[in-house]
Design an enzyme around this catalytic site. Structure first.
Site, PDB file in Angstrom:
ATOM      1  CE  LYS A 119      55.982  19.921 -12.718  1.00  0.00           C
ATOM      2  NZ  LYS A 119      55.855  19.502 -14.106  1.00  0.00           N
ATOM      3  CE  LYS A 198      54.442  13.919 -11.116  1.00  0.00           C
ATOM      4  NZ  LYS A 198      54.979  13.184 -12.263  1.00  0.00           N
ATOM      5  CE  LYS A 201      58.618  12.808 -19.104  1.00  0.00           C
ATOM      6  NZ  LYS A 201      57.728  13.966 -19.024  1.00  0.00           N
TER       7      LYS A 201
HETATM    8  P1  ATP Z   1      57.516  16.553 -15.518  1.00  0.00           P
HETATM    9  O1  ATP Z   1      58.292  16.324 -14.263  1.00  0.00           O
HETATM   10  O2  ATP Z   1      58.269  17.305 -16.545  1.00  0.00           O
HETATM   11  O3  ATP Z   1      56.128  17.075 -15.265  1.00  0.00           O
HETATM   12  P2  ATP Z   1      56.512  13.876 -15.587  1.00  0.00           P
HETATM   13  O4  ATP Z   1      57.484  12.816 -15.253  1.00  0.00           O
HETATM   14  O5  ATP Z   1      55.539  14.298 -14.532  1.00  0.00           O
HETATM   15  O6  ATP Z   1      57.327  15.096 -16.172  1.00  0.00           O
HETATM   16  P3  ATP Z   1      54.546  14.149 -17.667  1.00  0.00           P
HETATM   17  O7  ATP Z   1      55.019  14.333 -19.066  1.00  0.00           O
HETATM   18  O8  ATP Z   1      54.113  15.353 -16.907  1.00  0.00           O
HETATM   19  O9  ATP Z   1      55.709  13.387 -16.866  1.00  0.00           O
HETATM   20  O10 ATP Z   1      53.374  13.078 -17.627  1.00  0.00           O
HETATM   21  C1  ATP Z   1      53.190  12.109 -18.655  1.00  0.00           C
HETATM   22  C2  ATP Z   1      52.221  11.038 -18.173  1.00  0.00           C
HETATM   23  O11 ATP Z   1      52.849  10.212 -17.177  1.00  0.00           O
HETATM   24  C3  ATP Z   1      50.948  11.568 -17.532  1.00  0.00           C
HETATM   25  O12 ATP Z   1      49.864  10.757 -17.929  1.00  0.00           O
HETATM   26  C4  ATP Z   1      51.199  11.409 -16.052  1.00  0.00           C
HETATM   27  O13 ATP Z   1      49.997  11.239 -15.337  1.00  0.00           O
HETATM   28  C5  ATP Z   1      52.034  10.146 -16.018  1.00  0.00           C
HETATM   29  N1  ATP Z   1      52.930  10.144 -14.843  1.00  0.00           N
HETATM   30  C6  ATP Z   1      53.958  10.994 -14.645  1.00  0.00           C
HETATM   31  N2  ATP Z   1      54.581  10.712 -13.489  1.00  0.00           N
HETATM   32  C7  ATP Z   1      53.908   9.654 -12.945  1.00  0.00           C
HETATM   33  C8  ATP Z   1      54.063   8.901 -11.748  1.00  0.00           C
HETATM   34  N3  ATP Z   1      55.051   9.173 -10.894  1.00  0.00           N
HETATM   35  N4  ATP Z   1      53.205   7.887 -11.505  1.00  0.00           N
HETATM   36  C9  ATP Z   1      52.205   7.597 -12.382  1.00  0.00           C
HETATM   37  N5  ATP Z   1      52.012   8.265 -13.535  1.00  0.00           N
HETATM   38  C10 ATP Z   1      52.842   9.291 -13.824  1.00  0.00           C
HETATM   39 MG    MG Z   2      54.254  16.035 -14.912  1.00  0.00          MG
END
Ligand code: ATP
Ligand code: MG
Length: 338
Positions: A119, A198, A201
């Site tokens: 990041k 991965k 969001k």
């Molecule tokens: P950001 O990009 O803002 O970090 P994010 O999509 O990574 O958002 P988070 O809010 O950071 O989402 O994570 C919320 C939950 O979803 C955590 O438990 C994380 O491990 C899970 N998670 C996020 N992305 C994935 C993914 N691609 N595969 C499996 N689990 C995920």
């Molecule tokens: Mg995340």
């Protein structure tokens, strides 16, 4: 007659950032399992808005994103009668504890975190919040003395650091925090539509769980497939295709077998294969879209659930922070009594 002590349910803490709509990765890696766990564990589900500000983003959008995420949590089946659903910034003890943990957290450990490296690469001047993010995450979890944390594979390293912070703090100030166990499912890291990073969001490579079917299709049709399959007549390799791995999560077993065979035999093109996937995804989330629409028609219910959740979380948070403050010498009034 021997009296059996009632055993306390194990407590779990779960957090998600309101950085956008919940997506398939969030569902498979987190939400789906949170729902499954809610009977067996004492659960806290937290919308971590203090984390979300570390990624920038428009403050005018944040309140709506917080409420949207609450809707997603409820729509997938989290039940506020079974757990505590709340917004992180409603419980300022999270940020207070994070500050106090800064006293025992090595900078080198923070700089080593893969998510920080990924990041921070986007910034010319890296905000310290991005580096400190796992300290706040440790505070989120340890504030409630959670026994376990259900997370996706991408959070494994942060959980290790939480355990280390617990150990270090306990060693200096006396035993208080359990070392929480990471409960990581076997679905691995769900990849985004680019088939490379991965699903995240903040990367925008997502399919949102509450998207309408036409939007799901608009997203899925952009998904990257096996790069070696250039023409429709080229045989494909399901094992390296992200569309196929999503099929395995969302399509019925018979369909999964069919699409794999047709891909290998080049009897079905990628666009058709994606169309089937989009339909499977839309069908999986149809009941949740319905529940979400109903909830959105009753915003007062959402507000009540979040306010009630914050009040319940604060009771637990205050208990911990009071002891932490004492142990760290911040209870100056005790100068007269010690
Ligand atoms: P950001 O990009 O803002 O970090 P994010 O999509 O990574 O958002 P988070 O809010 O950071 O989402 O994570 C919320 C939950 O979803 C955590 O438990 C994380 O491990 C899970 N998670 C996020 N992305 C994935 C993914 N691609 N595969 C499996 N689990 C995920
Ligand atoms: Mg995340």
């Amino acid at each position: 007659m021997s009296e059996s002590k009632p055993t306390r349910k194990r407590r779990v803490f779960s957090g998600m950032q309101p950085t956008g709509e919940a997506h398939l990765g969030n569902y498979l890696g987190a939400l789906r399992r949170w729902v499954q766990m809610q009977d067996e564990f004492e659960c806290l589900w937290c919308i971590v808005d203090d984390h979300a500000i570390t990624g920038g983003g428009d403050p005018k959008e944040l309140p709506k994103k917080i409420v949207d995420l609450a809707v997603s949590f409820l729509a997938v089946g989290l039940d506020p009668a079974k757990g505590i659903l709340f917004v992180q910034s409603d419980v300022p003890e999270h940020t207070e504890l994070a500050w106090l943990f800064n006293a025992v957290t090595p900078v080198g450990e923070l700089e080593r975190m893969t998510q920080y490296k990924d990041k921070s690469a986007k910034y010319e001047s890296v905000p310290v919040g991005l580096l400190n993010y796992p300290v706040l995450q440790a505070a989120d979890i340890l504030l409630y003395k959670a026994d376990a944390v259900p997370v996706g594979e991408d959070q494994r390293q942060h959980l290790e650091l939480t355990r280390e912070i617990a150990r270090k703090w306990n060693a200096v100030y006396g035993d208080l925090f359990p070392e929480p166990e990471a409960i990581i499912g076997n679905e691995g890291r769900i990849l985004g539509l680019d088939g490379d990073a991965k699903m995240s969001k903040s990367l925008g490579n997502t399919v949102d769980i509450l998207a309408e079917p036409d939007e799901v299709w608009a997203r899925v049709r952009t998904a990257v497939t096996d790069p070696q399959r250039v023409r429709r007549s080229d045989p494909g390799r399901p094992a390296v295709c992200n569309v196929y791995s999503l099929h395995r999560h969302f399509s019925a077993p018979g369909v999964v077998e069919d699409v794999a065979a047709q891909c290998r035999g080049a009897t079905r093109g990628c666009v058709d294969c994606k169309r089937i996937l989009a339909d499977s995804i839309s069908a999986t989330f149809a009941p949740m879209r319905e529940r979400a629409a109903e909830l959105r028609a009753h915003p007062e219910r959402i507000r009540h659930i979040l306010e009630d959740g914050a009040a319940r979380a604060r009771v637990l948070a205050r208990e911990t922070i009071t002891v932490v403050r004492e142990r760290m010498g911040l209870d100056w009034r005790s100068a007269w009594t010690r």
